[in-house]
Structure formats: C-alpha cells, structure tokens
Scaffold this motif. Structure first.
Motif, PDB file in Angstrom:
ATOM      1  N   THR A  68     -37.590  15.531   3.886  1.00 44.25           N
ATOM      2  CA  THR A  68     -37.127  15.945   5.216  1.00 44.25           C
ATOM      3  C   THR A  68     -37.214  14.816   6.238  1.00 44.25           C
ATOM      4  N   ILE A  69     -37.816  13.693   5.853  1.00 41.77           N
ATOM      5  CA  ILE A  69     -37.991  12.574   6.785  1.00 41.77           C
ATOM      6  C   ILE A  69     -36.786  11.642   6.673  1.00 41.77           C
ATOM      7  N   PRO A  70     -35.991  11.501   7.716  1.00 36.98           N
ATOM      8  CA  PRO A  70     -34.779  10.676   7.633  1.00 36.98           C
ATOM      9  C   PRO A  70     -35.099   9.218   7.301  1.00 36.98           C
ATOM     10  N   GLY A  71     -34.312   8.641   6.402  1.00 33.98           N
ATOM     11  CA  GLY A  71     -34.422   7.229   6.081  1.00 33.98           C
ATOM     12  C   GLY A  71     -35.532   6.853   5.138  1.00 33.98           C
ATOM     13  N   LEU A  72     -36.325   7.825   4.673  1.00 33.05           N
ATOM     14  CA  LEU A  72     -37.442   7.516   3.783  1.00 33.05           C
ATOM     15  C   LEU A  72     -37.005   7.645   2.326  1.00 33.05           C
ATOM     16  N   ASN A  73     -37.257   6.588   1.529  1.00 34.54           N
ATOM     17  CA  ASN A  73     -36.989   6.631   0.103  1.00 34.54           C
ATOM     18  C   ASN A  73     -38.203   7.234  -0.592  1.00 34.54           C
ATOM     19  N   VAL A  74     -38.017   8.376  -1.224  1.00 32.95           N
ATOM     20  CA  VAL A  74     -39.115   9.150  -1.799  1.00 32.95           C
ATOM     21  C   VAL A  74     -39.153   8.913  -3.303  1.00 32.95           C
ATOM     22  N   VAL A  75     -40.228   8.301  -3.779  1.00 33.18           N
ATOM     23  CA  VAL A  75     -40.340   7.978  -5.199  1.00 33.18           C
ATOM     24  C   VAL A  75     -41.628   8.551  -5.767  1.00 33.18           C
ATOM     25  N   ALA A  76     -41.666   8.675  -7.089  1.00 27.44           N
ATOM     26  CA  ALA A  76     -42.839   9.198  -7.777  1.00 27.44           C
ATOM     27  C   ALA A  76     -42.958   8.546  -9.140  1.00 27.44           C
ATOM     28  N   ALA A  90     -37.612  18.237  -8.637  1.00 25.49           N
ATOM     29  CA  ALA A  90     -38.269  18.290  -7.322  1.00 25.49           C
ATOM     30  C   ALA A  90     -37.452  17.606  -6.237  1.00 25.49           C
ATOM     31  N   GLY A  91     -36.579  16.654  -6.635  1.00 28.11           N
ATOM     32  CA  GLY A  91     -35.699  16.031  -5.667  1.00 28.11           C
ATOM     33  C   GLY A  91     -36.039  14.602  -5.283  1.00 28.11           C
ATOM     34  N   VAL A  92     -36.745  13.864  -6.137  1.00 33.21           N
ATOM     35  CA  VAL A  92     -37.067  12.471  -5.812  1.00 33.21           C
ATOM     36  C   VAL A  92     -35.798  11.630  -5.711  1.00 33.21           C
ATOM     37  N   HIS A  93     -35.874  10.573  -4.896  1.00 30.51           N
ATOM     38  CA  HIS A  93     -34.792   9.591  -4.871  1.00 30.51           C
ATOM     39  C   HIS A  93     -34.904   8.621  -6.050  1.00 30.51           C
ATOM     40  N   GLY A  94     -36.138   8.362  -6.452  1.00 31.28           N
ATOM     41  CA  GLY A  94     -36.364   7.417  -7.534  1.00 31.28           C
ATOM     42  C   GLY A  94     -37.642   7.747  -8.276  1.00 31.28           C
ATOM     43  N   LEU A  95     -37.723   7.325  -9.514  1.00 28.26           N
ATOM     44  CA  LEU A  95     -38.931   7.527 -10.309  1.00 28.26           C
ATOM     45  C   LEU A  95     -39.223   6.263 -11.102  1.00 28.26           C
ATOM     46  N   SER A  96     -40.484   6.127 -11.470  1.00 27.81           N
ATOM     47  CA  SER A  96     -40.883   4.973 -12.275  1.00 27.81           C
ATOM     48  C   SER A  96     -41.811   5.440 -13.381  1.00 27.81           C
ATOM     49  N   ILE A  97     -41.832   4.651 -14.450  1.00 31.65           N
ATOM     50  CA  ILE A  97     -42.722   4.946 -15.567  1.00 31.65           C
ATOM     51  C   ILE A  97     -43.542   3.692 -15.858  1.00 31.65           C
ATOM     52  N   PRO A  98     -44.850   3.843 -16.112  1.00 36.63           N
ATOM     53  CA  PRO A  98     -45.661   2.675 -16.456  1.00 36.63           C
ATOM     54  C   PRO A  98     -45.522   2.334 -17.934  1.00 36.63           C
TER      55      PRO A  98
END
Length: 305
Positions: A68-76, A90-98
């Motif tokens: 809901t925060i404008p301009g924030l890239n939300v990753v997990a 859930a709606g992430v913009h991006g995800l990463s895996i170790p």
C-alpha cells in the motif's frame, strides 16, 4: 550523480536472527517510516514455515501492508518453490532464494545439496515468471564459510553460471559469514560478472569483522549498484555460527550521501526510525557509529555538491 539502491533487509535478515518477536504493528511502523525516509526497497520477511522461524510468521500480512506504500519495492526471501508460490500469492514485487556456495552450509540452511538447489532454482524461476515477479538468487557464503572455511572462487563462478541457466534474473554476492575483504570483493565481482554480466548487481555484506563499509566501497568501484543493509546492524545467519552483524544502514547511507552517490534517503529521518526498534525490541543491541556521532558539520554541503 550515480544512483545506488540501498535495500533494507532488517525486517527479514535482522529479525530472523534474534529471539525476540517484533509485533506486527511495530514492523509496519518500521517499514512505513523507512519508506518515508526515502528507502525504495525493503525485504519485509521470508516465506519459511513459522515453526522454523516464528519471527517471520506474519510475512504475508507485511507484504499486503507494504504494497500500500507508493513507490516501495516489496521483496521477500523464499527457501524453496513452495515458499515462492506463497510469496507470489501474497503479492511481492520480487523474491530471492539463498544458494549457498558452501555445500555444508546449504545442507544446514535449506537441507539441500547443490544439484538439488539448482533444481529448486529452476522451479522457483518458473513460478516467478508465471506470476510476473522478479527473481534473484543470493550466492550465499560466497566469500567463505564458518563451517567449511574458504570457498573456492571457481566454485562460485561455476554455480553462478548454473543458476543463470536455471532461470535466475539477478544475482547478489553474499558475505553471509563476514569473511570478505576488499581485494576479494573486487576479484570475485569481476570473475562472476565476466560470466553472468549485468545480472550481478548486488552485494549483501555483514560487518562481523568491521570490514562492511570497506567491502561496500570495493563493490562500488567494480560497478555494483545495489547494497543490502540492516537498520541498526541487526542480523546474521542462524545457520552460520558467529556470523553476526549486517552492514548498518545508517552508516552506509552517510557514506554514500557524503560521497555524492544518489540514494534518495534522508539520513536524519532514517536515524529516527531506530526509536521504533528500540521500543519494540527492548534490550536488543543496535549498532552504528553515525547515530551516536551524527553527520559531519559540512554534511549538508557535501550532499549538495
């Protein structure tokens, strides 16, 4: 003026390594305040089983809030394809895996050897593509491992190429254990970039031995454009003994702004966010020189150049 993305990883890497569980409302206040200070990307949590990391149990709620925060890239962060599916839902913009370059650490961290992790990366890549989500691979323990010791650079390069072939869209080199030195950072960035090109954008550094900022500067000299950091230096790795201390966001932003890099982050506002952590995590140590010493007297003139 060169733009550098400071990616805040405290809500994930910082909180997963401490016993205290920060209340959801405090996490939301943290994310809101950092975004207001100009932070453009925040790793809000990880999609791991709550039984393993109860600190991350509210990650879906945090993703929904952060979106809901404008301009924030939300990753997990995700450990596997199952976690990736949850993250996309859930709606992430991006995800990463170790992807641990030390196989011993990989087995300890995600219970998979290198061939199994490459298969998992391919599965996560397919999920990310189908969901229209960006997918990054963190090359963990790239500079050394508290379980194995030195990790051969040839191994890092070989596995980076294999992960790119499996579908990685971006890479970070991660100093999970705080073993890196500036010469090693320069050398490994060059070697990995020679094989995967501009897919390598990011350094994830720990300040375990006080070399975090020096290593960040070495990466900048080699063209790195994203640096992970954690407010107050919270964090480490629960499966790498002794690997405490993420790069402190406040100290990193001071250095970058003073040197003339464009971060878009207001340092005073950023330092003020520490109050939220101090109140929500009583007794948890917060690190950083800048919050105690304050900026230089000519800081305003430096950032105005």
């Amino acid at each position: 003026m060169t733009a550098i993305l400071v990616s805040e990883v405290g809500p994930r890497d910082g909180l997963q390594s401490i016993k205290s569980i920060m209340p959801l409302a405090a996490k939301q206040a943290w994310i809101r305040a950092e975004a207001a200070a100009g932070v453009r990307e925040i790793e809000v949590g990880s999609f791991v089983p709550p039984a393993l990391l109860p600190q991350m149990a509210d990650t879906p709620e945090l993703v929904a809030f952060a979106r809901t925060i404008p301009g924030l890239n939300v990753v997990a962060l995700v450990p596997n394809a199952k976690g990736a599916a949850r993250a996309v839902e859930a709606g992430v913009h991006g995800l990463s895996i170790p992807f641990s370059m030390s196989e011993t650490h990989s087995l300890r961290n995600v219970r998979k050897d290198h061939p199994a992790m490459l298969a998992e990366i391919a599965a996560v890549a397919a999920i990310a593509r189908a969901g229209g989500v960006h997918f990054a691979v963190g090359l963990s323990t790239a500079f050394g491992c508290t379980l194995e010791g030195a990790v051969p650079e040839d191994t890092v390069v070989r596995l980076a190429v294999a992960a790119a072939e499996a579908g990685a869209m971006e890479f970070s080199l991660s100093d999970t254990t705080g073993y890196a030195d500036p010469a090693q950072v320069r050398r490994l960035v060059r070697r990995v970039r020679a094989e995967v090109g501009d897919l390598l954008t990011t350094l994830h550094l720990h300040n375990t031995r006080g070399l975090g900022l020096a290593n960040a500067l070495a990466g900048l000299d080699e063209g790195i454009t994203t640096l992970d950091a954690s407010l107050g230096g919270l964090g480490g790795c629960p499966y790498a003994p002794g690997a405490s201390g993420n790069l402190v966001t406040e100290d990193l932003v001071l250095m970058l702004n003073a040197m003339g890099y464009e971060t878009g982050i207001d340092l005073d506002q950023l330092i003020a966010v520490r109050t939220i952590l101090a109140e929500a995590l009583p007794g948890e140590p917060l690190y950083g020189f800048t919050p105690d010493a304050g900026p230089m007297l000519d800081y305003a003139e430096r950032i105005a150049r």
